[in-house]
Design an enzyme around this catalytic site. Structure first.
Site, PDB file in Angstrom:
ATOM      1  N   ASP A 143      51.052  31.674  51.047  1.00  0.00           N
ATOM      2  CA  ASP A 143      50.611  32.084  49.719  1.00  0.00           C
ATOM      3  C   ASP A 143      49.921  30.881  49.081  1.00  0.00           C
ATOM      4  O   ASP A 143      50.030  29.752  49.556  1.00  0.00           O
ATOM      5  CB  ASP A 143      51.788  32.600  48.862  1.00  0.00           C
ATOM      6  CG  ASP A 143      51.291  33.516  47.737  1.00  0.00           C
ATOM      7  OD1 ASP A 143      50.088  33.438  47.390  1.00  0.00           O
ATOM      8  OD2 ASP A 143      52.082  34.316  47.195  1.00  0.00           O
TER       9      ASP A 143
HETATM   10  C1  BGC Z   1      49.684  35.726  44.979  1.00  0.00           C
HETATM   11  C2  BGC Z   1      49.131  36.404  46.217  1.00  0.00           C
HETATM   12  C3  BGC Z   1      47.638  36.376  46.183  1.00  0.00           C
HETATM   13  C4  BGC Z   1      47.175  34.932  46.095  1.00  0.00           C
HETATM   14  C5  BGC Z   1      45.675  34.777  46.076  1.00  0.00           C
HETATM   15  C6  BGC Z   1      49.080  34.359  44.759  1.00  0.00           C
HETATM   16  O1  BGC Z   1      49.380  33.887  43.493  1.00  0.00           O
HETATM   17  O2  BGC Z   1      51.082  35.632  45.068  1.00  0.00           O
HETATM   18  O3  BGC Z   1      49.587  37.728  46.263  1.00  0.00           O
HETATM   19  O4  BGC Z   1      47.106  37.018  47.297  1.00  0.00           O
HETATM   20  O5  BGC Z   1      47.697  34.373  44.900  1.00  0.00           O
HETATM   21  O6  BGC Z   1      45.155  35.263  44.894  1.00  0.00           O
END
Ligand code: BGC
Length: 727
Positions: free
Chosen positions: A269
């Site tokens: 993530d």
């Molecule tokens: C989220 C993810 C997301 C990523 C990119 C993170 O803060 O938890 O679900 O895909 O950001 O935007």
């Protein structure tokens, strides 16, 4: 028969079958050869790559991409959020870009809405829209589906997630991934694992039994990997049993890569990697988003960039560790070759919008309908009072990562106006406001006034995703925050009660990403639930409210009477202790599993959803044979409207060594019936469906003895039950 005719006869008779089987075989064979060639190609590339080239694949080179290696014709990996529409590309400063309108895309109903359709075919079409639009935008990885279990109704991201039930999640996610990936675009199953709350999500240390992990939290991901063949998985922000998910050898290597044979890549993530050796050795393949901590253009300083290179050079980390990751990433790149050019998908087509509408229509849940307020009979209606901020509020851009720029979004008010003809007058009042400094009393009064003179009142309330640019509270359905409680905000409860007194001919339509308390439940005859149904929200709601479409959505989560009726709050910990640790003492008693096992009545139970018609269940027949349980029932539409019912099959183990929930969903079918039409539906369950994870023995077991099969219209509305003996 002459010999030559005999030969011809044999040929004609057998060859068609033979050739059909043969075709299957040759397809399989072709596929195998293709795979083999791809694997050989991967090894050939790796053998020629420099260490710099290898390392460049293991981390981001922009907010949402990983550099390719042009000399081997390996394209860069362009990623995009997900999971309910294709997002725009942020600017370098994480702002909305100037050309955002060009990137406005199909806004599909959110995850929870998709799950509330209980329709696996729609899930495939939904995934296909995402894959197709991603391809058009030159993207190779869509950051979705979001598969975390809805453990507490307070989690801010529940709207993105699918359900509290692992079986329902698995059934929806497999076609979603297949639909998406058939476009040569990768899905990314996220957030692996136990990102079940947003509070403290960046460092909360989640602890749970192996049984809860195996029975509740893993199955959606396992189905994504083994049945959906997902090309990538995103590790979650939080810790699991003391290790960050991106550093958990158990999660990433032992389970995902070794036990499940996952052949794709693990993507962190955004900003979820915290170390070099530990993350690399645990099984993280691609590090994303660390510039959030290190600053713009810090890509070479990422944990898995220069620092990792140094460790390889010094011999601290073996080349083999790098090569294993590179192999997975090249495989991901080769699997996401779009074909001729990058931009050959389709964007915002009528077909995509139709999918958005169909999912929206089937996602809407009729919670309560007394006095037949719904569907409203337009031929006997002169005035409809439409009240509530959510009648006009648009939601597509909100929610954090899941927010997109929708091509359009039809509000409920707009949808209703489009559907009624000139004989029906629609009057609107806001009724309540999310903006703190607005004159709430005045807004209230206007609504009460218009309600008086109307034939019917539609109140559109619920929650929203919050708005970062205004001073309103953001603690509802959004990334970064959990809800504080189950209350409807902005004094909606008081207003609803007042409105119902003035005009009892009223339907409350709630738009939210999950359960809310309903102290007005006895005051209003009809209640409808919509889980942010996307760009076609208004059209779908208008069709449901006026009876053009019969509602068929079923709750994928429990709506409890109070928060302590949920296992996570009654037995477990939430949001965790002072040292940021949370114990899931609720164990396997998540969602309805806790309520039904403790005889707690829900406000609206898991699986609940009414229709404008009624269904009669009868003639349950069970046959246990050849290691299989066959169950058959008859279902008949005994009302006057065509409609669809989701028949749910739950299993109860009468006696087991370890306690088990009273009901566990094991199968379902959605079936459409005309008035008076009846059909027999059959379910086949195997031994696996009776098993539970015995964490004394550390394995799945099915204990011989008595079981019950319960067939129902919801987890509290069981229509037919029968006992059978296993072995
Ligand atoms: C989220 C993810 C997301 C990523 C990119 C993170 O803060 O938890 O679900 O895909 O950001 O935007």
């Amino acid at each position: 028969m002459k010999k030559k005719y005999l030969i011809l006869y044999i040929f004609l008779f057998f060859v068609p079958n033979f050739s059909c089987d043969n075709k299957k075989q040759t397809d399989q064979e072709k596929n195998r050869i293709k795979q083999d060639n791809m694997e050989k190609q991967i090894q050939a590339i790796i053998s020629q790559m420099t260490l710099d080239e290898k390392i460049s694949l293991l981390h981001a080179n922009s907010h949402f991409s990983v550099a390719g290696v042009p000399r081997f014709n390996l394209h860069s990996l362009n990623m995009i959020d997900g999971p309910n529409g294709i997002k725009y590309d942020y600017t370098k400063d994480w702002q909305i870009p100037e050309n955002v309108d060009e990137q406005a895309s199909t806004y599909l109903p959110v995850g929870m809405a998709l799950a509330s359709t209980w329709n696996t075919q729609l899930a495939k079409q939904y995934g296909d829209v995402l894959g197709n639009e991603a391809k058009y935008r030159g993207k190779h990885v869509v950051l979705g589906p979001s598969l975390n279990i809805v453990r507490t109704p307070l989690c801010g991201r529940n709207f993105e997630y699918l359900s509290e039930d692992p079986y329902l999640i698995s059934q929806i996610v497999v076609p979603y991934i297949k639909g998406l990936q058939q476009n040569n675009v990768a899905a990314c199953a996220k957030h692996y694992i136990a990102n079940n709350q947003e509070i403290l999500r960046d460092y909360i240390n989640v602890n749970m039994s192996e049984r809860a992990l195996r029975e509740i939290y893993l199955p959606g991901f396992k189905a994504a990997v083994q049945e959906g063949k997902v090309y990538s998985v995103m590790s979650a922000y939080n810790k699991f049993r003391g290790d960050y998910c991106s550093e958990s050898n158990y999660l990433l290597t032992d389970l995902l890569k070794n036990e499940w044979n996952f052949t794709g890549a693990v993507i962190s993530d955004w900003g979820a990697v915290h170390s070099t050796s530990k993350a690399a050795l645990a099984g993280t393949d691609i590090e994303m988003g660390t510039e959030i901590k290190l600053g713009n253009d810090s890509y070479d300083q990422f944990y898995m960039a220069d620092p990792l290179k140094e460790k390889v050079k010094s011999g601290e980390i073996d080349q083999k560790v790098i090569d294993e990751k590179v192999e997975r990433i090249i495989r991901l790149i080769l699997r996401t070759k779009h074909g001729k050019g990058n931009y050959n998908g389709e964007f915002n087509t009528r077909e995509h919008q139709k999918v958005a509408l169909n999912v929206a229509l089937e996602s809407i849940v009729l919670l309560k309908n007394e006095k037949s307020i719904l569907p409203v009979d337009l031929s006997h209606t002169k005035t409809i009072a439409v009240i509530g901020e959510n009648a006009t509020r648009l939601h597509g851009q909100g929610g954090g990562a899941a927010g997109i720029m929708p091509k359009y979004e039809i509000s409920p008010l707009e949808g209703l106006k489009k559907i009624v003809d000139d004989n029906v007058k629609i009057i609107y009042a806001k009724g309540y406001s999310s903006v703190k400094d607005e004159d709430q009393t005045k807004i209230n009064q206007q609504a009460l006034k218009i309600a008086k003179s109307a034939d019917v009142v539609f109140f559109f309330g619920g929650l929203n995703h919050g708005d970062i640019s205004s001073n309103e509270t953001r603690e509802f359905d959004t990334e970064f925050f959990d809800k504080k409680n189950l209350q409807l905000p902005y004094n909606q409860n008081a207003l609803i009660k007042k409105l119902a007194k003035i005009n009892p001919n009223m339907a409350v339509i709630l738009i939210s990403g999950g359960a809310v308390k309903m102290p007005f439940i006895e005051d209003v005859p009809s209640i409808v639930q919509a889980f942010y149904p996307g760009m076609e929200t208004g059209n779908a709601l208008a069709q449901i409210l006026t009876g053009i479409q019969n509602p068929s959505g079923k709750l994928p989560v429990t709506f409890p009477k109070k928060i302590d009726d949920m296992g996570a709050h009654a037995l477990g910990e939430y949001p965790g202790t002072d040292d940021s640790t949370v114990f899931y003492h609720d164990n396997i008693y998540v969602g309805y599993r806790y309520l039904v096992s403790n005889n707690i009545e829900a406000l609206f139970p898991f699986g609940h959803g009414l229709s404008y018609t009624k269904f009669k269940y009868s003639d349950l027949k069970i046959d246990v044979n050849n290691n299989k349980i066959m169950a058959a029932i008859n279902i008949k539409n005994i009302g006057e409207a065509e409609g669809a019912e989701v028949v749910q099959v739950y299993i109860e183990d009468i006696k087991s060594e370890l306690p088990r929930p009273k009901l566990e969903l094991k199968a379902f079918k959605k079936i459409k019936l005309k008035p008076n039409e009846s059909k027999q539906i059959k379910f086949t369950l195997n031994e696996k469906k009776l098993a539970y994870y015995n964490d004394n023995l550390n394995k799945w077991i099915t204990e011989p003895g008595k079981f019950k099969i319960h067939i129902g219209s919801s987890s509290e509305d069981i229509r037919l039950s029968e006992t059978f003996v296993w072995k």
